[in-house]
Design an enzyme around this catalytic site. Structure first.
Site, short mmCIF file in Angstrom:
data_model
loop_
_atom_site.label_atom_id
_atom_site.label_comp_id
_atom_site.label_asym_id
_atom_site.label_seq_id
_atom_site.Cartn_x
_atom_site.Cartn_y
_atom_site.Cartn_z
CG ASP A 305 -1.50 0.70 11.79
OD1 ASP A 305 -1.53 1.28 12.89
OD2 ASP A 305 -0.87 1.15 10.83
CD GLU A 516 -0.34 7.34 10.65
OE1 GLU A 516 -1.29 6.66 10.26
OE2 GLU A 516 -0.09 7.51 11.86
#
Ligand code: BGC
Length: 759
Positions: A305, A516
Site C-alpha cells: 500500500d 482513510e
C-alpha cells in the site's frame, strides 16, 4: 562461387537475426517463454524498475489537484533511465485528458525505453470509474452489501471496466475485502459489511464483473483484493492502528473474502498498511508468503500500500532505515512497491542485491509475476489507450444500473404508523446538511481522494431536494436551512406553525466525505447539533423522517424514539438522491437490509456473529449474571430492513434431520408476499453450531438470495447444506474442523435442528 554463396547466406542470416522480432514480442509464443526471454534480456536495475510503482506527481512535479497532465521530461527520465514499470493515481478529469496523458506515458515506455515494456497504471475506481469525469458512480460498498444482491456488485465491476479500460486504466485497486466489524473505523463504508460470507460473495461477483468484461476487448483489466489482511479491526477504531486478532479468528472471519476473490481470479493483492499481532503486514513473511502464497495459493502480484515500505521504519519502527525496511518487505514477499514519490526503493533494492543480501533469483520471482500480469492483460500487444469509444462513458443504461443498486441499498429501519410511503403530499420540508448537497451522497474516493468540491459534481446530478421535487411535481418542496432552536419564543412559534402545514419533515443528516485517517473520530454519536435539530423538529405534530447519509452508523439512540421513520441511506452515489425519492414515494419498495449491526451505545458494540459469551452481562435488577441478546447493544440488527409490504415464511422442511460428512441436506421454505405491493426480498439463511471445539458464533450467514415477488405471490426456496462448505470452520492453522453434533438452521422466523454424525 562457393565463397560468394556462403557470404550471401551469412548476410541473409545476419539480417534475419537483426530484423527478427525478439521472442517476448511474439504474441504467438507462450506467456512463460516470453517472460523468460524478456527476463534474460533485462539488467538488474531494469528488473527493479518493474517492481516499482510511482505516483502521478512524479511525472508532473508541479502537479496540482485537478490536473492529469504529463511532463514528458520527468516521465522520460523515470521510464528510460530508471525503468519504472507502473504509475498510479489521478483526478476525475474528462476522458480525452486521461487519454492524452496515458498515451504520452505509454509512448515513452514503448518507444523510448530500451526493451519497450508497457507500463501498467493503477487507480482507485472503487465504486465506478470515480477518477474519471462523466462516469457512472455506483453506491459505495457498504450500500452494495445492503442490497444482498450480488448482481449489483458484479455490475459495479463491469461498468467500471467498461468506462475506464479504454483510457488506459488496466489495474483497479478494488474490491475492498476488509470486514466492517468495527463501526467507528474510518474505512467502514469501503467494506461490504461485517459478515465474511456476504463480503466473499460480493467480492467474488465484483471480480467476475470487472475482470470478466469482454466488451472492453482488446483490453483486459486486473482487480486488486485489498487490504490483506485484518486491516479493518483496529482496537482504537482509527485507520492504520494496531490490530490484534487470534489466528483462528483470522482464518475464520478475515481470510474467506480474500480466498473467494482469489478463487474468482483476482490478479493482484494489496497489503494492509497496519500491524497485526505486533508485526506490520508488509514485514510479515508469515502472512504474505506463509498464508497468502503457500496456504491460499496466490501466485499473482502482491503490491504494497501507499509508502508502506518507508512506513516500516518511520511509522512502525521495525527497521532502522529505508534499506532495512526494503529488505524486510522483499523478504516477506512483496512484488511491487507503491513507493510512490521517490526512487528510494530502487536504490535500496539495488544495494541489497549488490551486497548479496537479496538474490537476483528473488528479484526474478517478483518480476516474473509482474511481467506475467502485463502479458496476460495483453499490454504488449495493446499498450495504447483509445478515444473512439467514449460514448460508452456514463450511458443511460449504466446510470440505471447504478440507480437500481442505490434503490436496493437503502435500508428502512423504522416506519411508525406507516408514515411511508408518502403519497400525494402537498408540502414537504427538508432539513439537514445533505438536504441539498451532492458530495455527501457519494463519500470519499469520488472525483478525488477526499471527494470532490461541490461544484465538481455533475450538473444533472440530483440532490435530495431536486429529486424529491421531481418525484412530487405538484407539491411544494422547500429546503429550510435555519432551524431557530435558540430563537425567541415568537420565532419558534412561527416556525412550528409553518411545520404544522407540511405533510412530512425530512431531515437529511449524517456525515461529510472523508477517506482513510481523515475520517478518524472519537465518538460514534451523530453530531450534537444534528441531534438537537432533529429533536427540535420532532416537537411538531408533523411526522419526521430521518435519512442517515453516512459512511458508518452514527448513533441516534437518543432521538430514535421520537422520529417516525428512519432510513439508513449510507453512501448511495450519484443516483442516490433519486433512489431515496423513489423509496419515499413508494415508487420503489425498500428492500435493503443492514449488512452490519447498528450500535446502540458508544461504549459497547458486538457483531451479529458474536460468541455467546460476548453478551455476558450484569443486570442489577435481576442481581445475577445473565447472557443477554444483542438487543442490549445493537439498536438495529444485522439483516434488519423493513418493507412497505409483508412477507410470510411457511412450509419449512429439511430433507433429513441427520447427515454424515459426505451427505448433504436440502432445506426448503416457501416465502409469500402477503402485502399489497410487488416487492423484492432478500432471504437470509443462518446456521448455528450448538457445540464446537472452538467457541462458535451464535449464528452465521451461510446463504442468501434476493427474489422479487408480486403481491400475493409465493416462491419456494432452497439451501443445500454441504458439511465441508457450510458446517466446517478453520482451526488456528486454517485447517478445517467439523464438529459432529447438533446444528440449527434458521430462515425468517423459522428454524429446525439437525445432526452431523460420524459415518
Ligand atoms: C489506500 C489504498 C489505495 C492507495 C492508492 C492508500 O492510501 O490505503 O486503499 O488503494 O492509497 O491510492
Amino acid at each position: 562461387m562457393k565463397k560468394l554463396i556462403t557470404l550471401l547466406t551469412l548476410i541473409l542470416f545476419l539480417s534475419f537475426v537483426a530484423n527478427s522480432q525478439p521472442l517476448y514480442q511474439n504474441a504467438e509464443a507462450s506467456t512463460e517463454d516470453r517472460i523468460e526471454d524478456l527476463l534474460d534480456r533485462m539488467t538488474l536495475y531494469e528488473k527493479i524498475g518493474q517492481m516499482t510503482q510511482l505516483n502521478i506527481t512524479m511525472v508532473n512535479p508541479s502537479w496540482d489537484q485537478g490536473d492529469v497532465i504529463l511532463v514528458e521530461e520527468a516521465a522520460r527520465d523515470l521510464i528510460s533511465n530508471h525503468h519504472i514499470g507502473s504509475f498510479l493515481n489521478g483526478e476525475a478529469v474528462p476522458p480525452q485528458q486521461w487519454f492524452e496523458y496515458m498515451d504520452g506515458l505509454t509512448r515513452i515506455a514503448m518507444e523510448e525505453s530500451r526493451l519497450g515494456i508497457p507500463i501498467i497504471y493503477g487507480i482507485d475506481h472503487i465504486h465506478g470509474a470515480s477518477y474519471l469525469g462523466e462516469s457512472t458512480i455506483f453506491p459505495q460498498n457498504i450500500n452494495i452489501g445492503a442490497t444482498f444482491n450480488t448482481n449489483h456488485s458484479y455490475q459495479t465491476g463491469w461498468v467500471t471496466a467498461y468506462e475506464s479500460a479504454d483510457i488506459g486504466h488496466h489495474w483497479n485497486f478494488a474490491p475492498v475485502l476488509d470486514l466492517g466489524v468495527n463501526p467507528i473505523w474510518a474505512r467502514f463504508w469501503e467494506t461490504y459489511g461485517e459478515d465474511p460470507y456476504l463480503a466473499s460473495r460480493m467480492g467474488e461477483a465484483y471480480v467476475h464483473g470487472y475482470q470478466g468484461n469482454e466488451e472492453i476487448a482488446p483490453y483486459k483489466v486486473a482487480a486488486t483484493a485489498k487490504h490483506f489482511l485484518g486491516y479493518s479491526d483496529p482496537r482504537s477504531g482509527w485507520d492504520r492502528t494496531p490490530v490484534h486478532i487470534g489466528d483462528q479468528a483470522l482464518h475464520e472471519f478475515h481470510r474467506p473474502p480474500f480466498q473467494a476473490a482469489l478463487d474468482a481470479g483476482a490478479k493482484t493483492v494489496m497489503l494492509n498498511s497496519g500491524e497485526v499481532n505486533g508485526v506490520p503486514v508488509h514485514a510479515s513473511y508469515e502472512l504474505v508468503t506463509g498464508l497468502l502464497r503457500n496456504q491460499m495459493g496466490f501466485d499473482g502480484v502482491v503490491l504494497t500500500d501507499w509508502e508502506d515500505i518507508g512506513k516500516l521504519y518511520d511509522f512502525h519502527r521495525v527497521a532502522e532505515n529505508y534499506k532495512e525496511a526494503t529488505y524486510l518487505a522483499v523478504k516477506a514477499g512483496i512484488d511491487m512497491s507503491m513507493t510512490p514519490t521517490s526512487l528510494q526503493f530502487n536504490e535500496a533494492l539495488l544495494e541489497l542485491v549488490d551486497e548479496g543480501r537479496i538474490t537476483e533469483e528473488r528479484i526474478d520471482e517478483s518480476v516474473r509475476r509482474i511481467l506475467r500480469l502485463k502479458f496476460e492483460l495483453g499490454l504488449f500487444e495493446n499498450p495504447y489507450p483509445r478515444n473512439d469509444r467514449f460514448d460508452r462513458i456514463g450511458t443511460e443504461e449504466s446510470r440505471l444500473k447504478a440507480l437500481r443498486a442505490a434503490e436496493e441499498s437503502i435500508v428502512l429501519l423504522k416506519n411508525e404508523n406507516d408514515v411511508l410511503p408518502l403519497q400525494h403530499p402537498q408540502q414537504i420540508l427538508l432539513f439537514g446538511p445533505t438536504a441539498n448537497n451532492k458530495r455527501n451522497l457519494s463519500g470519499g474516493w469520488t472525483l478525488s481522494w477526499q471527494g470532490g468540491d461541490e461544484e465538481q459534481y455533475p450538473v444533472n446530478m440530483h440532490t435530495i431536494y431536486t429529486a424529491v421535487k421531481a418525484q412530487y411535481p405538484d407539491a411544494d418542496i422547500e429546503v429550510i436551512s435555519e432551524i431557530p432552536i435558540s430563537g425567541s419564543s415568537d420565532e419558534i412559534q412561527l416556525f412550528f406553525s409553518g411545520l404544522e402545514r407540511a405533510d412530512m419533515l425530512i431531515y437529511a443528516g449524517g456525515e461529510e466525505p472523508y477517506t482513510e485517517f481523515i475520517g478518524n473520530i472519537t465518538d460514534m454519536t451523530l453530531q450534537q447539533n444534528q441531534l438537537d435539530e432533529i429533536a427540535f423538529l420532532t416537537e411538531s405534530s408533523t411526522p419526521v423522517t430521518l435519512l442517515m447519509i453516512a459512511g458508518r452508523p452514527r448513533l441516534v439512540t437518543d432521538i430514535i424514539q421520537q422520529v417516525d421513520a428512519f432510513l439508513f441511506a449510507g453512501l448511495p452515489g450519484f443516483e442516490g438522491a433519486e433512489a431515496i425519492a423513489n423509496i419515499l414515494s413508494g415508487e420503489v419498495i425498500p428492500s435493503g437490509k443492514l449488512p452490519y449491526s447498528y450500535p446502540q451505545h458508544t461504549g459497547h458494540f458486538v457483531n451479529y456473529n458474536h460468541k455467546p459469551t460476548d453478551v455476558y452481562f450484569f443486570d442489577p435488577d435481576v442481581a445475577n449474571h445473565i447472557a443477554q441478546g444483542t438487543e442490549n447493544t445493537s439498536l438495529f440488527q444485522f439483516g434488519d430492513g423493513l418493507s412497505y409490504t409483508t412477507f410470510e415464511y411457511s412450509n419449512f422442511s429439511l430433507s433429513s434431520s441427520e447427515l454424515t460428512v459426505d451427505d448433504s441436506i436440502t432445506a426448503t421454505v416457501t416465502v409469500t408476499n402477503t402485502g399489497e405491493f410487488d416487492a423484492k426480498k432478500s432471504i437470509l439463511w443462518f446456521l448455528s453450531n450448538k457445540v464446537g471445539r472452538y467457541t462458535r458464533p451464535v449464528k452465521e450467514l451461510k446463504h442468501f438470495e434476493k427474489i422479487e415477488l408480486a403481491a400475493g405471490e409465493s416462491a419456494e426456496l432452497s439451501f443445500e447444506i454441504i458439511p465441508l462448505k457450510s458446517l466446517a470452520y478453520p482451526d488456528s492453522k486454517g485447517e478445517p474442523i467439523l464438529d459432529p453434533g447438533e446444528f440449527n438452521l434458521q430462515v425468517g422466523s423459522l428454524d429446525a435442528d439437525f445432526r452431523l454424525v460420524h459415518q
